[in-house]
Design a protein around this motif. Structure first.
Motif, PDB file in Angstrom:
ATOM      1  N   GLY A 546       4.958 -18.371   2.885  1.00 37.37           N
ATOM      2  CA  GLY A 546       5.273 -17.327   3.866  1.00 37.37           C
ATOM      3  C   GLY A 546       5.266 -15.940   3.254  1.00 37.37           C
ATOM      4  N   MET A 547       5.873 -15.809   2.035  1.00 36.04           N
ATOM      5  CA  MET A 547       5.889 -14.505   1.380  1.00 36.04           C
ATOM      6  C   MET A 547       4.481 -14.083   0.957  1.00 36.04           C
ATOM      7  SD  MET A 547       7.792 -12.001   0.628  1.00 36.04           S
ATOM      8  CE  MET A 547       9.451 -12.719   0.769  1.00 36.04           C
ATOM      9  N   LYS A 548       3.688 -15.043   0.487  1.00 36.15           N
ATOM     10  CA  LYS A 548       2.300 -14.713   0.122  1.00 36.15           C
ATOM     11  C   LYS A 548       1.510 -14.279   1.348  1.00 36.15           C
ATOM     12  CE  LYS A 548       2.053 -17.763  -3.915  1.00 36.15           C
ATOM     13  NZ  LYS A 548       1.388 -18.940  -4.527  1.00 36.15           N
ATOM     14  N   LEU A 549       1.822 -14.944   2.472  1.00 40.44           N
ATOM     15  CA  LEU A 549       1.143 -14.564   3.719  1.00 40.44           C
ATOM     16  C   LEU A 549       1.495 -13.136   4.111  1.00 40.44           C
ATOM     17  CD1 LEU A 549      -0.647 -15.384   6.097  1.00 40.44           C
ATOM     18  CD2 LEU A 549       1.403 -16.259   7.247  1.00 40.44           C
ATOM     19  N   ILE A 550       2.773 -12.791   3.944  1.00 40.83           N
ATOM     20  CA  ILE A 550       3.192 -11.408   4.253  1.00 40.83           C
ATOM     21  C   ILE A 550       2.450 -10.418   3.367  1.00 40.83           C
ATOM     22  CG2 ILE A 550       5.130  -9.788   4.094  1.00 40.83           C
ATOM     23  CD1 ILE A 550       6.946 -12.090   5.008  1.00 40.83           C
ATOM     24  N   GLN A 551       2.382 -10.724   2.080  1.00 40.09           N
ATOM     25  CA  GLN A 551       1.696  -9.821   1.149  1.00 40.09           C
ATOM     26  C   GLN A 551       0.220  -9.666   1.495  1.00 40.09           C
ATOM     27  OE1 GLN A 551       2.511 -11.675  -2.583  1.00 40.09           O
ATOM     28  NE2 GLN A 551       4.633 -10.913  -2.699  1.00 40.09           N
ATOM     29  N   MET A 552      -0.424 -10.765   1.923  1.00 36.88           N
ATOM     30  CA  MET A 552      -1.841 -10.697   2.307  1.00 36.88           C
ATOM     31  C   MET A 552      -2.030  -9.800   3.535  1.00 36.88           C
ATOM     32  SD  MET A 552      -2.892 -14.698   1.795  1.00 36.88           S
ATOM     33  CE  MET A 552      -4.431 -14.476   2.663  1.00 36.88           C
ATOM     34  N   GLN A 553      -1.139  -9.935   4.511  1.00 36.39           N
ATOM     35  CA  GLN A 553      -1.268  -9.130   5.734  1.00 36.39           C
ATOM     36  C   GLN A 553      -0.981  -7.642   5.467  1.00 36.39           C
ATOM     37  OE1 GLN A 553      -2.621 -10.759   8.254  1.00 36.39           O
ATOM     38  NE2 GLN A 553      -2.504 -12.498   6.825  1.00 36.39           N
ATOM     39  N   VAL A 554      -0.014  -7.384   4.577  1.00 36.33           N
ATOM     40  CA  VAL A 554       0.271  -5.989   4.199  1.00 36.33           C
ATOM     41  C   VAL A 554      -0.947  -5.374   3.522  1.00 36.33           C
ATOM     42  CG1 VAL A 554       1.635  -4.516   2.671  1.00 36.33           C
ATOM     43  CG2 VAL A 554       2.755  -6.269   4.058  1.00 36.33           C
ATOM     44  N   ALA A 555      -1.600  -6.147   2.652  1.00 36.73           N
ATOM     45  CA  ALA A 555      -2.802  -5.647   1.972  1.00 36.73           C
ATOM     46  C   ALA A 555      -3.909  -5.396   2.969  1.00 36.73           C
ATOM     47  CB  ALA A 555      -3.244  -6.665   0.917  1.00 36.73           C
ATOM     48  N   GLN A 556      -4.022  -6.247   3.982  1.00 37.56           N
ATOM     49  CA  GLN A 556      -5.069  -6.050   4.993  1.00 37.56           C
ATOM     50  C   GLN A 556      -4.853  -4.747   5.760  1.00 37.56           C
ATOM     51  OE1 GLN A 556      -5.773  -9.469   7.479  1.00 37.56           O
ATOM     52  NE2 GLN A 556      -6.879  -8.282   9.022  1.00 37.56           N
ATOM     53  N   LEU A 557      -3.592  -4.389   5.965  1.00 39.08           N
ATOM     54  CA  LEU A 557      -3.275  -3.132   6.663  1.00 39.08           C
ATOM     55  C   LEU A 557      -3.356  -1.921   5.742  1.00 39.08           C
ATOM     56  CD1 LEU A 557      -0.183  -4.322   8.759  1.00 39.08           C
ATOM     57  CD2 LEU A 557      -2.417  -3.655   9.658  1.00 39.08           C
ATOM     58  N   ARG A 558      -3.600  -2.156   4.440  1.00 39.02           N
ATOM     59  CA  ARG A 558      -3.666  -1.069   3.448  1.00 39.02           C
ATOM     60  C   ARG A 558      -2.374  -0.231   3.480  1.00 39.02           C
ATOM     61  NH1 ARG A 558      -8.535  -0.981   5.945  1.00 39.02           N
ATOM     62  NH2 ARG A 558      -7.998   0.882   7.133  1.00 39.02           N
ATOM     63  N   SER A 559      -1.235  -0.957   3.461  1.00 41.69           N
ATOM     64  CA  SER A 559       0.063  -0.305   3.593  1.00 41.69           C
ATOM     65  C   SER A 559       0.935  -0.626   2.385  1.00 41.69           C
ATOM     66  CB  SER A 559       0.741  -0.751   4.891  1.00 41.69           C
ATOM     67  OG  SER A 559       0.988  -2.143   4.860  1.00 41.69           O
ATOM     68  N   SER A 560       2.165  -0.160   2.444  1.00 42.70           N
ATOM     69  CA  SER A 560       3.158  -0.436   1.401  1.00 42.70           C
ATOM     70  C   SER A 560       4.409  -1.024   2.058  1.00 42.70           C
ATOM     71  CB  SER A 560       3.495   0.853   0.646  1.00 42.70           C
ATOM     72  OG  SER A 560       4.031   1.808   1.536  1.00 42.70           O
ATOM     73  N   TYR A 561       5.165  -1.813   1.288  1.00 39.37           N
ATOM     74  CA  TYR A 561       6.365  -2.437   1.858  1.00 39.37           C
ATOM     75  C   TYR A 561       7.409  -2.602   0.774  1.00 39.37           C
ATOM     76  CZ  TYR A 561       5.606  -6.893  -0.484  1.00 39.37           C
ATOM     77  OH  TYR A 561       5.490  -7.880  -1.439  1.00 39.37           O
ATOM     78  N   ASN A 562       8.651  -2.918   1.214  1.00 44.95           N
ATOM     79  CA  ASN A 562       9.724  -3.262   0.280  1.00 44.95           C
ATOM     80  C   ASN A 562      10.812  -4.020   1.020  1.00 44.95           C
ATOM     81  OD1 ASN A 562      12.026  -1.364   1.111  1.00 44.95           O
ATOM     82  ND2 ASN A 562      10.303   0.080   0.833  1.00 44.95           N
ATOM     83  N   PHE A 563      11.620  -4.801   0.244  1.00 44.23           N
ATOM     84  CA  PHE A 563      12.784  -5.526   0.760  1.00 44.23           C
ATOM     85  C   PHE A 563      14.038  -4.875   0.205  1.00 44.23           C
ATOM     86  CE2 PHE A 563       9.641  -8.852   1.462  1.00 44.23           C
ATOM     87  CZ  PHE A 563      10.052  -9.399   2.670  1.00 44.23           C
ATOM     88  N   ASN A 564      15.054  -4.800   1.045  1.00 44.65           N
ATOM     89  CA  ASN A 564      16.343  -4.262   0.629  1.00 44.65           C
ATOM     90  C   ASN A 564      17.411  -5.270   1.044  1.00 44.65           C
ATOM     91  OD1 ASN A 564      18.773  -2.869   0.280  1.00 44.65           O
ATOM     92  ND2 ASN A 564      17.827  -0.897   0.793  1.00 44.65           N
ATOM     93  N   SER A 565      18.222  -5.743   0.045  1.00 48.19           N
ATOM     94  CA  SER A 565      19.229  -6.782   0.331  1.00 48.19           C
ATOM     95  C   SER A 565      20.641  -6.262   0.147  1.00 48.19           C
ATOM     96  CB  SER A 565      18.997  -7.981  -0.601  1.00 48.19           C
ATOM     97  OG  SER A 565      17.705  -8.526  -0.405  1.00 48.19           O
TER      98      SER A 565
END
Length: 581
Positions: A546-565
């Motif tokens: 699931g996390m790898k899938l998220i990273q793949m989709q973020v890369a497809q959008l040419r965007s940046s992301y982060n998690f905050n806990s």
């Protein structure tokens, strides 16, 4: 002696007071001048009608000559410059060189000797290039007259410069004299002798009288009226200069009679006539008559001071009348041409109208057939699109059914959960498909509605309908290429929240925001769980499919992301949409 002083002061006062009447003065044209103006205007009219540039330039030149003869320097300059602009386009010619000689005459009369010499040097170059002996003779004569005039007018008080001017004048007159003999031009030779006579008189050489007498005889023989008068006046001045005063009255009387009989009008020799009269009466101490002719000379000089203004007024009146006639003639010609053009246009219009009518009927029939065909194609495309959508729905439903059937066959919980997650992913695709093709805006989805529907499906799947939801989504529309990655990302994040944040949470809450920041969208998904750092499965979650899938989709959008806990788990992503509505 006392009388002479009184006579001098009377002259000065009369000259000063005479300027008051100048502004009201207008140029008087002789009968000969008026005939020349009419002749030039007739040439200009015909040349304009025929669009003959050479003749138009000639007419301008003739008008400039008349104005120059009348002493209207400004107006003559305007005509000469009009002629020059046309003549220069045709390159070197006798007419162009002749025009520069006339420009020299105007500048010389105004005392602009340097400018006059420049014009003559230009003319000399032109005549040399076209190998015109007549032109060169005229140029040498003019250059000699220029130096002579500068010397005779005593423009320089330095004897060396004065001697140079006289010698230069002799030099150029002699060159002109040789050419006049070669060309057998008696009139030109007579004019050159006049110039040589003036120089000899300036040098106080009695031979000047013989030169003037020879020129006068030639002008009389060829019936050159203006030249004859000038020669007579020069001869009278020579008689005065060399103490032969008794011969002057006969010449002046003859010149006056000739002037009155011929109705001649030439500013230069009229001024010379008055000057000779005044000098003669002064020489013979006839003061009253000398004063009378001085008054006449004063009037002429006043006229010369403002001749440009006065002459321009009269010439403008003549020019205005000429232009009115030209405009009327031009208008009639334009009307005639317009009538012919209208008839031709009407014929062409009728032919064109018939052709257009036939073409319109043909195009109408063609467009009718084309419209019918397009309607058939549109209906066929609509059927195909509906069929395609229906098949996509069926395929997605089939895949979903197969995964559900497979999940029921698995005995271990991990396999069932993985299959269940895939079912949710398939469902997000199905939701996207419905958003895209079940509404009027094809290939465009409303991001807010899309997110809500995905979240509700995931929560229902995990039986968390009671979760408190908070949406703050800016109205945004996206295309399918960007909507699908966002749908998969939200599916994974909400699934993770159901699995890790909501169990054993008495008040589960999920917050989803999407806002614009300049040209980017900021998407935030936050839960109020224990956070990834407090989750025992956090390490496994970070390396999960699931996390790898998220990273793949973020890369497809040419965007940046982060998690905050720090307080639950917050996912933040920035991306630039293809279009933002």
């Amino acid at each position: 002696m006392f009388f002479c002083k009184v006579f001098y002061w009377v002259i000065v006062l009369s000259l000063f007071s005479g300027y008051q009447a100048v502004m009201a003065q207008k140029t008087t044209y002789s009968t000969e001048d008026i005939e020349k103006i009419a002749y030039a205007d007739s040439i200009l009219k015909v040349a304009t009608l025929k669009k003959d540039s050479h003749q138009i330039a000639e007419a301008y030149y003739l008008l400039g000559k008349v104005e120059l003869s009348a002493g209207n320097y400004l107006t003559s300059h305007v005509w000469f410059m009009k002629s020059l602009r046309i003549q220069e386009k045709f390159g070197d010619s006798y007419e162009l060189g002749r025009l520069y000689i006339r420009l020299r005459e105007k500048e010389q009369r105004q005392g602009h000797y340097d400018e006059a010499l420049k014009h003559l040097k230009t003319a000399e170059g032109i005549f040399r290039r076209i190998k015109s002996n007549i032109g060169l003779m005229r140029v040498y004569t003019s250059i000699g007259e220029l130096y002579a005039d500068e010397a005779l007018q005593e423009k320089s008080n330095q004897e060396e410069i004065l001697r140079f001017s006289v010698d230069s004048a002799f030099f150029y007159h002699k060159k002109a004299e040789k050419l006049s003999v070669v060309l057998k031009d008696s009139i030109a030779l007579a004019n050159i002798r006049i110039s040589l006579g003036k120089l000899l008189q300036f040098k106080k050489d009695p031979k000047a009288i013989a030169y003037f007498q020879q020129s006068l005889a030639e002008f009389t023989r060829f019936k050159k009226d203006n030249e004859k008068i000038s020669a007579m006046l020069f001869l009278a001045s020579a008689y005065l200069a060399f103490n032969q005063k008794e011969k002057v009255p006969r010449i002046l009387a003859e010149a006056q009679k000739f002037y009155e009989e011929k109705h001649l009008h030439n500013y230069a020799w009229i001024r010379n006539l008055e000057t000779v009269y005044m000098n003669y009466y002064k020489a013979t101490k006839q003061w009253e008559k000398a004063f009378k002719h001085l008054e006449n000379l004063k009037d002429l000089e006043r006229k010369e001071l403002l001749a440009d203004q006065a002459g321009a007024i009269t010439r403008l009146e003549i020019e205005y009348e000429t232009q009115k006639k030209e405009a009327l003639l031009k208008k009639k010609n334009e009307e005639l041409g317009l009538t012919t053009a209208v008839m031709q246009t009407q014929k062409l219009f009728l032919f064109t109208l018939v052709a257009l009518l036939v073409l319109t009927v043909g195009l109408g029939f063609f467009y009718f057939r084309l419209s019918r065909k397009n309607q058939q194609i549109s209906r066929r495309n609509a059927v195909l699109i509906r069929e395609q959508n229906h098949r996509v729905k069926n395929n997605l439903q089939s895949v979903s059914s197969l995964l559900s059937l497979q999940a029921n066959q698995f005995s271990d919980e991990a396999s069932k959960q993985a299959t269940k997650n895939n079912l949710l992913r398939i469902e997000s695709m199905a939701i996207l498909h419905r958003e895209l093709y079940d509404k009027e805006d094809l290939a465009i989805i409303n991001l807010g509605d899309f997110i809500k529907e995905i979240v509700e499906v995931v929560l229902q799947t995990f039986a968390y309908e009671h979760v408190e939801l908070a949406y703050k989504v800016t109205p945004v529309k996206l295309n399918a290429d960007q909507a699908l990655p966002i749908g998969l990302i939200i599916t994974e994040l909400v699934t993770n929240a159901c699995k890790y944040a909501f169990p054993d949470n008495p008040e589960p809450r999920l917050t989803i925001t999407c806002s614009k920041e300049k040209e980017e969208l900021l998407l935030t998904i936050a839960d109020n769980g224990s956070g990834l750092k407090n989750n025992l499965s956090a390490g496994a979650a970070k390396t999960s499919f699931g996390m790898k899938l998220i990273q793949m989709q973020v890369a497809q959008l040419r965007s940046s992301y982060n998690f905050n806990s720090s307080a639950g788990t917050t996912f933040t992503m920035k991306f630039k949409p293809d279009f933002l509505l």
